[in-house]
Structures are given as structure tokens and as C-alpha cells.
Write a protein that holds these residues in place. Sequence first.
Motif, PDB file in Angstrom:
ATOM      1  N   ALA A 253      52.937  46.951  15.302  1.00 33.21           N
ATOM      2  CA  ALA A 253      51.364  46.509  15.317  1.00 33.21           C
ATOM      3  C   ALA A 253      51.264  45.354  14.437  1.00 33.21           C
ATOM      4  CB  ALA A 253      50.380  47.672  15.093  1.00 33.21           C
ATOM      5  N   LYS A 254      51.823  45.570  13.358  1.00 33.85           N
ATOM      6  CA  LYS A 254      51.664  44.408  12.142  1.00 33.85           C
ATOM      7  C   LYS A 254      52.479  43.263  12.397  1.00 33.85           C
ATOM      8  CE  LYS A 254      51.868  43.760   7.223  1.00 33.85           C
ATOM      9  NZ  LYS A 254      51.971  44.392   5.969  1.00 33.85           N
ATOM     10  N   TYR A 255      53.816  43.686  12.934  1.00 33.36           N
ATOM     11  CA  TYR A 255      54.679  42.643  13.398  1.00 33.36           C
ATOM     12  C   TYR A 255      53.967  41.532  14.500  1.00 33.36           C
ATOM     13  CZ  TYR A 255      58.362  40.167  15.969  1.00 33.36           C
ATOM     14  OH  TYR A 255      59.406  39.359  16.560  1.00 33.36           O
ATOM     15  N   ILE A 256      53.521  42.177  15.540  1.00 31.72           N
ATOM     16  CA  ILE A 256      52.698  41.441  16.466  1.00 31.72           C
ATOM     17  C   ILE A 256      51.654  40.774  16.181  1.00 31.72           C
ATOM     18  CG2 ILE A 256      51.102  42.812  17.755  1.00 31.72           C
ATOM     19  CD1 ILE A 256      53.985  40.888  19.662  1.00 31.72           C
ATOM     20  N   TYR A 257      50.856  41.196  15.272  1.00 25.54           N
ATOM     21  CA  TYR A 257      49.707  40.727  14.406  1.00 25.54           C
ATOM     22  C   TYR A 257      50.150  39.233  13.759  1.00 25.54           C
ATOM     23  CZ  TYR A 257      45.666  39.274  11.738  1.00 25.54           C
ATOM     24  OH  TYR A 257      44.816  38.581  11.165  1.00 25.54           O
ATOM     25  N   SER A 258      51.188  39.679  13.024  1.00 30.71           N
ATOM     26  CA  SER A 258      51.832  38.536  12.205  1.00 30.71           C
ATOM     27  C   SER A 258      52.086  37.595  12.980  1.00 30.71           C
ATOM     28  CB  SER A 258      52.929  38.973  11.246  1.00 30.71           C
ATOM     29  OG  SER A 258      54.111  39.441  12.094  1.00 30.71           O
ATOM     30  N   LYS A 259      52.739  37.526  14.199  1.00 25.26           N
ATOM     31  CA  LYS A 259      53.374  36.522  14.996  1.00 25.26           C
ATOM     32  C   LYS A 259      52.089  35.910  15.802  1.00 25.26           C
ATOM     33  CE  LYS A 259      57.766  36.918  14.849  1.00 25.26           C
ATOM     34  NZ  LYS A 259      58.614  35.916  14.395  1.00 25.26           N
ATOM     35  N   SER A 260      51.233  36.658  16.222  1.00 24.53           N
ATOM     36  CA  SER A 260      50.052  35.912  16.942  1.00 24.53           C
ATOM     37  C   SER A 260      48.795  35.477  16.075  1.00 24.53           C
ATOM     38  CB  SER A 260      49.285  37.010  18.030  1.00 24.53           C
ATOM     39  OG  SER A 260      48.700  38.126  17.273  1.00 24.53           O
ATOM     40  N   LYS A 261      48.701  36.062  15.083  1.00 23.60           N
ATOM     41  CA  LYS A 261      47.511  35.349  14.242  1.00 23.60           C
ATOM     42  C   LYS A 261      46.071  35.965  14.773  1.00 23.60           C
ATOM     43  CE  LYS A 261      50.549  33.715  11.527  1.00 23.60           C
ATOM     44  NZ  LYS A 261      51.888  33.690  11.930  1.00 23.60           N
ATOM     45  N   VAL A 262      46.175  36.643  15.880  1.00 23.22           N
ATOM     46  CA  VAL A 262      44.671  37.122  16.417  1.00 23.22           C
ATOM     47  C   VAL A 262      44.744  38.518  16.847  1.00 23.22           C
ATOM     48  CG1 VAL A 262      44.282  34.830  17.253  1.00 23.22           C
ATOM     49  CG2 VAL A 262      45.572  36.167  18.629  1.00 23.22           C
ATOM     50  N   ASN A 263      43.754  39.168  17.378  1.00 23.48           N
ATOM     51  CA  ASN A 263      43.630  40.290  17.825  1.00 23.48           C
ATOM     52  C   ASN A 263      44.656  40.618  18.944  1.00 23.48           C
ATOM     53  OD1 ASN A 263      41.705  41.440  15.879  1.00 23.48           O
ATOM     54  ND2 ASN A 263      40.259  40.598  17.168  1.00 23.48           N
ATOM     55  N   THR A 264      45.613  41.417  18.993  1.00 28.83           N
ATOM     56  CA  THR A 264      46.776  41.512  20.070  1.00 28.83           C
ATOM     57  C   THR A 264      47.011  42.996  20.297  1.00 28.83           C
ATOM     58  OG1 THR A 264      47.518  39.173  19.372  1.00 28.83           O
ATOM     59  CG2 THR A 264      48.963  40.728  20.862  1.00 28.83           C
ATOM     60  N   ILE A 265      47.049  43.151  21.453  1.00 25.21           N
ATOM     61  CA  ILE A 265      47.809  44.667  21.683  1.00 25.21           C
ATOM     62  C   ILE A 265      48.975  44.401  22.764  1.00 25.21           C
ATOM     63  CG2 ILE A 265      46.178  44.875  24.056  1.00 25.21           C
ATOM     64  CD1 ILE A 265      46.183  47.944  23.137  1.00 25.21           C
ATOM     65  N   CYS A 266      49.981  45.156  22.542  1.00 23.78           N
ATOM     66  CA  CYS A 266      51.162  45.112  23.354  1.00 23.78           C
ATOM     67  C   CYS A 266      51.952  46.258  23.530  1.00 23.78           C
ATOM     68  CB  CYS A 266      52.269  44.224  22.589  1.00 23.78           C
ATOM     69  SG  CYS A 266      53.014  44.913  21.163  1.00 23.78           S
ATOM     70  N   GLY A 267      52.773  46.262  24.516  1.00 28.15           N
ATOM     71  CA  GLY A 267      53.773  47.613  24.600  1.00 28.15           C
ATOM     72  C   GLY A 267      54.955  47.153  24.028  1.00 28.15           C
ATOM     73  N   HIS A 268      56.280  47.294  25.089  1.00 25.35           N
ATOM     74  CA  HIS A 268      57.389  46.674  24.904  1.00 25.35           C
ATOM     75  C   HIS A 268      58.406  47.398  23.995  1.00 25.35           C
ATOM     76  CE1 HIS A 268      60.675  43.775  25.144  1.00 25.35           C
ATOM     77  NE2 HIS A 268      60.481  43.239  23.796  1.00 25.35           N
ATOM     78  N   TYR A 269      57.790  47.766  22.607  1.00 23.70           N
ATOM     79  CA  TYR A 269      58.322  48.654  21.542  1.00 23.70           C
ATOM     80  C   TYR A 269      58.576  50.045  21.887  1.00 23.70           C
ATOM     81  CZ  TYR A 269      57.824  43.871  19.687  1.00 23.70           C
ATOM     82  OH  TYR A 269      57.780  42.547  19.738  1.00 23.70           O
ATOM     83  N   HIS A 270      57.759  50.438  22.689  1.00 24.94           N
ATOM     84  CA  HIS A 270      57.685  52.057  22.980  1.00 24.94           C
ATOM     85  C   HIS A 270      57.298  52.866  21.953  1.00 24.94           C
ATOM     86  CE1 HIS A 270      60.927  51.834  26.682  1.00 24.94           C
ATOM     87  NE2 HIS A 270      60.053  50.891  26.525  1.00 24.94           N
ATOM     88  N   ARG A 271      56.438  52.236  20.947  1.00 30.72           N
ATOM     89  CA  ARG A 271      56.006  53.069  19.655  1.00 30.72           C
ATOM     90  C   ARG A 271      54.613  52.586  19.635  1.00 30.72           C
ATOM     91  NH1 ARG A 271      59.622  50.794  15.341  1.00 30.72           N
ATOM     92  NH2 ARG A 271      60.056  49.043  16.657  1.00 30.72           N
ATOM     93  N   SER A 272      53.754  53.687  19.307  1.00 31.60           N
ATOM     94  CA  SER A 272      52.498  53.518  18.909  1.00 31.60           C
ATOM     95  C   SER A 272      52.225  53.192  17.614  1.00 31.60           C
ATOM     96  CB  SER A 272      51.730  54.846  19.310  1.00 31.60           C
ATOM     97  OG  SER A 272      50.223  54.776  19.305  1.00 31.60           O
TER      98      SER A 272
END
Length: 334
Positions: A253-272
Motif C-alpha cells: 500500500a505504501k509502495y503504490i502510494y509512493s509511486k502514484s502520489k495520489v489516493n490509489t487502490i490496487c490488487g496484483h500483490y495478493h497482499r492486503s
Amino acid sequence: MAERITKHGAICVAALKKFPKTPILTLAKKLYSENPLHFKNIEHARKLLSYHSGKSGKRNRKRQLDKSMQQEVLYNYAPFENIPESFEEIREPYILGTATKKILVLSDIHFPYHNAAALRVAINYGIEQQVDCIILNGDILDFYALSDFSKDPSKPKFRKEIELGKWFLNELRLAFPKAQIYYKIGNHEMRLERYLQVKAPEIFDTEEFRLDILLEFAKHHVILIDKYTVIKAGNLNIIHGHEYKGAGGVYPAKYIYSKSKVNTICGHYHRSSTYLDKNMDGHYHGGFSTGCLCELSPDYMPYNEWVHGFAVVTMKKDGNFSVQNLTIENGEIR
């Protein structure tokens, strides 16, 4: 002196105009397969395509009768006054309507390697919450048979995956008759496109082999979202996760936020995981990664940190939102 365009030359020019972004070798394989009487072999087709695209030297470019496929570079004291045409792609987000109230986000089901108990829990919770929108957020099908990895011949075939995909969309529509359903292309669905381009270039542009046709999206009123398109739900960006390179680190979650710089939700990593931060104005923002709904101990990675999970996003009128990032353990929501 300009040459007369031959029959096979005309075929090449037409193909180059129709498929301007397709690699020359892929196009050559397609032309030779479809026109064996006009081309000696694939190499013959490739050389002709290179010639008519202006890639076989300055002398040949001058001899061409049809110069429409050429991009000549003009050398002068102000070269940037004549910039060649660009093939730049502008990626626009898909914006959900403001009428959307509650979204069920399901990622990484990986049919036919799904976990039936976890999937049932997620669907039933969506029914209980009366969601009016469902986002199938990538890797809904696994496409194991189309991967580049070594394969176990006893595993289910491509046809089985397609049958399961159609069954799932039919059941989903029955369970949510009025909900908007979106299908976002993940990295595993991309295996189909890549397989056709590499292994079957003769049919890569055939409509019948598109995923939305194979899974009968029109029949079930499912909207296709492209592999790199961001879905925007108010102030929340929804992506599969493969859009950014990397394995997500220890804190997806922190990784995807650090990349997008905006509120972001994703799957892909199979981890909550959930990461929230607060800026100087007192506004919260952050990232979310959802668990998967597939098997947790596959042969290629029997020991891992994967968890079952999904999310429900509740939208507010001002574009803000709340996220229930839920995990499933032993068939029950934690």
C-alpha cells in the motif's frame, strides 16, 4: 526513375497503413500466411515491407512511387520546425459516474485456480452491502496455458479458462442484475494478446480472439477497461498494480502510494495492506492493496505472504470515499 508498384508492393503498403504500429517481422508473418502466392517466404515479405516503409536506405526511398509511408528527416538550421509525426500515446482515465454509491473491488481470482470459499464470501458480502458497481480489477483469468513459463500438461487448458470466465460473468450478472460491472485487464489477461502477437501473428487482429468477445461481455453488459487505463472513482484511483514495475516491497500500500502520489487502490500483490498519511492541511490520503481470491500455495511459490481479500469502497458526494479493505481467513471475514 520511380518504379511501378507491384501487386505484392500494394499489399505491403495497404498493410503498413492499416497497422502502422505493428513490428515489421510480425506483419511479414501475417502477409506471408495470408498471401502465399505473392511472397516467396517471410523474409521476402519483410524486405518488401522495409522497402515500402522507407527503412531500406536513402537510394530506395528516392525510387519509391508511393512515399506516403516515409518520414523524411529535414536537415536545416532550425530542425525542430519540422518535427516528425509522433506515435505518442495519451492515456486518459476512465471516470466512474457520480451516481456510483458503493463499489465491490475483486482482484486476482485467477480462474481456474480460484479459492471457492473466499470467492463466495466476497460475493455474498457484496450482495449484503447492496453494491451498485463491481470492478473486476485484473487477473480474473490466469491464462496459464498461454504463459512463457514451462507448463504442467495436466493443468486445465485454455478452453477451460474461457468456459469458467463465461460462467463467472453469467453468475455475477444474476447476483447483481442492476450493478455496473467493469473488467480491468491485468498482467495475466495480457498473456492472451502477447501470445497471439508472438505465436499466431496471422490472427492477432481477428475480432473473435478479443477477450471481450471470448467472454461475451456484451451479453452480460460488462464494460472493458484497457490494461493501462486508470479507473477514477471520485478522489480514488483504481489500478491493477502491474502498471508500475516492482514487487510491492514489504508494504504494498505504501509502495503504490509512493509511486502514484495520489489516493490509489490496487490488487496484483495478493497482499492486503493500508497506508494512510496526513498533509499539512489535515487531509488524509494514501494507498490500499487488496488480497487475492485464488489459491495461496501454487507450485511456483508454495510459501509466501499472500492472503485472501477484497474491498468495498463507499463514495461520498464530494468525491471523497471510505475503503473497507477486508481479509478472509478460513472462509470468514476477519
